[in-house]
Design a protein around this motif. Structure first.
Motif, short mmCIF file in Angstrom:
data_model
loop_
_atom_site.label_atom_id
_atom_site.label_comp_id
_atom_site.label_asym_id
_atom_site.label_seq_id
_atom_site.Cartn_x
_atom_site.Cartn_y
_atom_site.Cartn_z
N LEU A 282 56.12 90.09 23.55
CA LEU A 282 55.17 89.17 22.90
C LEU A 282 54.07 89.95 22.20
O LEU A 282 53.67 89.59 21.08
N HIS B 214 53.71 89.44 18.28
CA HIS B 214 52.56 88.65 17.84
C HIS B 214 51.29 89.50 17.94
O HIS B 214 50.37 89.17 18.70
N TRP C 97 57.62 80.66 22.44
CA TRP C 97 57.75 82.04 21.99
C TRP C 97 58.62 82.86 22.94
O TRP C 97 59.39 83.70 22.50
N VAL C 98 58.48 82.62 24.23
CA VAL C 98 59.32 83.35 25.20
C VAL C 98 60.78 82.96 24.99
O VAL C 98 61.66 83.84 24.92
N TRP D 26 50.38 89.81 29.30
CA TRP D 26 50.23 89.99 27.85
C TRP D 26 48.77 90.39 27.54
O TRP D 26 48.53 91.27 26.72
#
Length: 64
Positions: A13, A17, A33-34, A59
């Motif tokens: 991630l 991102h 997103w995962v 994250w």
């Protein structure tokens, strides 16, 4: 990857991102997103708030 691969997910991630501050990501977006990560093979229904929170915390640490 599976939901339990918290650190690996956090790394992916962070790389995918880089302009996002993970501290402000909604769990609905985080979940999506995962599930969209290349190599993620787990059942989307197996996640829960505790797992998403652990991913978000990892994250945040990765982003530092």
């Amino acid at each position: 990857m599976h939901w339990t691969d918290v650190q690996d997910i956090a790394i992916e991630l962070a790389e995918g991102h880089p302009d996002v501050d993970p501290q402000y990501v909604r769990f609905t977006d985080l979940h999506r997103w995962v599930c969209e990560l290349e190599g993620f093979e787990d059942d989307p229904e197996r996640s829960n708030e505790k797992i998403l929170e652990a991913i978000q915390m990892a994250w945040i640490e990765e982003a530092r």
